[in-house]
Every structure is written in C-alpha cells, then in structure tokens.
Design a protein around this motif. Structure first.
Motif, short mmCIF file in Angstrom:
data_model
loop_
_atom_site.label_atom_id
_atom_site.label_comp_id
_atom_site.label_asym_id
_atom_site.label_seq_id
_atom_site.Cartn_x
_atom_site.Cartn_y
_atom_site.Cartn_z
N LEU A 93 41.16 29.19 34.14
CA LEU A 93 39.98 30.00 34.47
C LEU A 93 40.22 30.82 35.73
O LEU A 93 39.81 31.99 35.81
CB LEU A 93 38.76 29.11 34.64
N ALA A 94 40.86 30.21 36.74
CA ALA A 94 41.15 30.93 37.98
C ALA A 94 42.07 32.11 37.72
O ALA A 94 41.85 33.23 38.24
CB ALA A 94 41.76 29.98 39.00
N ILE A 95 43.11 31.90 36.90
CA ILE A 95 44.02 33.00 36.57
C ILE A 95 43.29 34.09 35.81
O ILE A 95 43.48 35.29 36.06
CB ILE A 95 45.21 32.46 35.75
N ALA A 96 42.42 33.69 34.87
CA ALA A 96 41.66 34.68 34.10
C ALA A 96 40.78 35.53 35.00
O ALA A 96 40.68 36.76 34.81
CB ALA A 96 40.81 33.96 33.05
N LEU B 292 28.90 41.51 36.42
CA LEU B 292 29.72 40.99 35.34
C LEU B 292 30.49 39.75 35.78
O LEU B 292 30.53 38.73 35.06
CB LEU B 292 30.70 42.06 34.85
N VAL B 293 31.10 39.81 36.96
CA VAL B 293 31.87 38.68 37.46
C VAL B 293 30.98 37.46 37.69
O VAL B 293 31.32 36.33 37.31
CB VAL B 293 32.62 39.06 38.75
N VAL B 294 29.81 37.67 38.30
CA VAL B 294 28.88 36.57 38.54
C VAL B 294 28.41 35.97 37.23
O VAL B 294 28.34 34.74 37.07
CB VAL B 294 27.69 37.05 39.39
N TRP B 295 28.08 36.83 36.26
CA TRP B 295 27.61 36.35 34.96
C TRP B 295 28.69 35.52 34.26
O TRP B 295 28.42 34.44 33.73
CB TRP B 295 27.20 37.53 34.09
N LEU B 296 29.92 36.01 34.27
CA LEU B 296 31.01 35.26 33.64
C LEU B 296 31.27 33.95 34.38
O LEU B 296 31.58 32.93 33.74
CB LEU B 296 32.28 36.12 33.61
N ALA C 14 41.89 43.98 36.91
CA ALA C 14 41.53 45.01 35.93
C ALA C 14 40.33 45.82 36.39
O ALA C 14 40.32 47.06 36.28
CB ALA C 14 41.25 44.35 34.57
N LEU C 15 39.32 45.16 36.92
CA LEU C 15 38.14 45.86 37.40
C LEU C 15 38.48 46.77 38.58
O LEU C 15 37.93 47.87 38.72
CB LEU C 15 37.05 44.86 37.80
N THR C 16 39.39 46.31 39.43
CA THR C 16 39.82 47.14 40.57
C THR C 16 40.53 48.39 40.09
O THR C 16 40.29 49.50 40.60
CB THR C 16 40.73 46.33 41.49
N LEU C 17 41.42 48.23 39.10
CA LEU C 17 42.14 49.39 38.56
C LEU C 17 41.18 50.36 37.88
O LEU C 17 41.29 51.59 38.05
CB LEU C 17 43.21 48.92 37.57
N ILE C 18 40.23 49.82 37.10
CA ILE C 18 39.25 50.68 36.45
C ILE C 18 38.40 51.40 37.48
O ILE C 18 38.10 52.60 37.36
CB ILE C 18 38.36 49.85 35.50
N GLY C 19 37.99 50.67 38.52
CA GLY C 19 37.21 51.28 39.58
C GLY C 19 37.97 52.38 40.31
O GLY C 19 37.41 53.42 40.66
N THR C 20 39.27 52.14 40.53
CA THR C 20 40.10 53.16 41.18
C THR C 20 40.19 54.41 40.32
O THR C 20 40.09 55.54 40.82
CB THR C 20 41.50 52.60 41.46
#
Length: 308
Positions: free
Chosen positions: A121-124, A165-169, A131-137
């Motif tokens: 889970l930590a790796i995921a 999204l991160v909090v929900w997941l 991925a979110l950082t790249l999309i945000g960039t």
C-alpha cells in the motif's frame, strides 16, 4: 433488507487506552522501535571527532567530511530499519487489539501478511503521488501561458482535487492491513468493502485519535522533561545555552546520565503508546467489520507481568 454491520466508534476510540494496561509490552515495543539508533549512536564517535573549543565548525566539517557522510549513511540505514520494526510493532499492536489475551510478540504468517500489505500500500501511494505530481506539472505547463488568475485557479483546483483523492483512497484502504490480520488472509476486497459508506465516520475517528495523540504526547513529554530536568539540575548539572559546539553544552556527564536513566523507561513507554494510538482504533474497527472475527472485548491480558 438487513442492516449492514458497523463498527463501534466508542470502542475504537477507547482501544489505545485499553492497551495502556500493558506497560511492559508498550515499553518493549518502544525499545524495539528505538533499537536501530541505540546500535548506531555508540559507533558515531569512530567516524569523526566532535569539534572542540577553538575549532571552526566549517573547518571541522571539511576535515571530517568522510566520517560525517559515513555517519549519515548509518543514520539512514537505522531509519529504514526503524520503519520496518515499526511495521512489526504495528502488527503486534493490531494482534493484541484483535485478541486481547494474545501475547504482544510473535512472528508468523499474520505478521508477514500484515507487513506485506502495509509495504504494498505504501508503494502504491508513492506511485500515485508521483503520477499526480507529473500530471499536475503537465497541467501547470499547459495553462502557464494563460492569465495569472486562470493559472492560479486551475493549479489550486488541481491541488484540492488531488488532495481529496489521496485522502479518500487512504480512508478506503486504511482497514485492509488490520482486516488481513483479522481474517488471516489478504483482505484487499474485504477491507475495501468494509470502508464503503464509512469514509466520514473513519475520518472523524482518525481526527479525534490524532487530537488525543497530540494532547497525550505533549503532556507526557512535558512531564518527562520536568522529570529529567529535576534530576539533572538537582544533581548540580549546568547547561551553556550559548554553546557553539555539542561538547560545550555541558560537561556534567554524571547528572546527564542520571537524567537519561530517569526518563528512559517513560520515553520507551510513550513511544510504544504513540504507536498504539495510530493502530489500535483501526484494528478495533476492523475487528467489528471482519467477515471472520477473532476474539474481541475488554478481557485482561494473559501475562501477569503486563498487569504491573
């Protein structure tokens, strides 16, 4: 249609306080978490000497760069080892919460399953954050030529959406590891389903537990600091608050060692308790929601030593 079973909010909130009745177990867990640094600290002096009076700190760093880097490497290795030991202690805390009469120390398939679940889970989540950082960039680059208001609004909305999204997941997956311990199998599906419709309730539980942890931890450390200070200064110890190097802070080693000895057990207990505050409430919720439940309740610990 029958009503879906739910977890007892009050019992989950009380779970860490029930484990406070096992002081020796908590102190042992705290010692295990601190163990890596206890092994590293005595060897740090072999890598470089501490600066002495009259030695410029920058010159000292240049002369002892190799030793300083080696000490940093050992410190990083100790940090990683501490993380893995923390996962093991979390597994033990989960086991004791699920089954109050169980021992606080065991290494078996349940602990291995729990640890693998936490690591995966930590790796995921790390992959998701990257991925979110790249999309945000990319999104930021796409709107960079727009007006400042548009750019700021898009970036702000993306940060809010990504955070939500991160909090929900995190809330939807927070019961997978304890559920795997409760069911004695990898309970990815069961853990995910158990949190369905309970996101807000779990969020409220986590917030209240965090607030309790802050209050208890700060209060306890204040008492520990007063205890250590009373011993140190009571034995004639003195501190130079204007010291430029570590060895100049104090030369009163006996009062310092006595103060350290006076606070070591409370610090170990508090370290174990802090770990329990983050684990026991979710384990209690998983015990109530698990398809195959283990023994739960407020039964006293089996070990007579833990009743001390």
């Amino acid at each position: 249609m029958s009503r879906r079973p739910d977890f007892d909010f009050s019992r989950a909130l009380e779970a860490p306080f029930r484990l406070m009745r096992r002081p020796l177990t908590l102190m042992a867990w705290g010692a295990i978490i601190w163990l890596p640094f206890l092994f590293v600290i005595p060897f740090l002096g072999q890598f470089f000497p501490l600066p002495v009076d009259g030695v410029d700190v920058e010159v000292w760093m240049e002369q002892n760069l190799e030793g300083w880097l080696a000490a940093q490497l050992y410190s990083q290795l100790a940090s990683w080892l501490q993380i893995f030991l923390g996962i093991l202690v979390a597994a033990w805390a989960t086991r004791v919460t699920l089954t109050p009469r169980s021992r606080g120390f065991a290494i078996g398939m349940d602990e291995l399953r729990y640890g693998l679940t936490v690591i995966v889970l930590a790796i995921a989540f790390v992959v998701l954050l990257v991925a979110l950082t790249l999309i945000g960039t990319a999104a930021g680059a796409a709107v960079w030529t727009a007006g400042e208001d548009v750019r700021g609004g898009v970036i702000g909305l993306y940060i809010l959406a990504a955070t939500a999204l991160v909090v929900w997941l995190a809330l939807r997956t927070c019961l997978i590891a304890p559920m795997s311990m409760a069911t004695r199998e990898f309970a990815v599906g069961a853990g995910w389903r158990a949190t369905g419709g309970r996101v807000w309730k779990l969020l409220g539980l986590i917030i209240l537990v965090w607030l309790l942890t802050v209050v208890v931890t700060l209060s306890a450390y204040a008492v520990i600091a007063l205890l250590g200070g009373a011993v140190f200064f009571g034995l004639g110890g003195r501190i130079d608050f204007g010291a430029e190097t570590p060895v100049q802070v104090t030369q009163d080693w006996m009062p310092l060692l006595a103060a350290a000895g006076a606070v070591v057990l409370p610090v170990l207990y508090l370290t174990g308790l802090s770990q329990v505050f983050g684990i026991a409430p979710l384990a209690s919720a998983a015990a109530d929601l698990a398809p195959l439940q283990r023994e739960t309740g407020d039964a006293p610990p089996a070990s007579s030593l833990d009743s001390l």
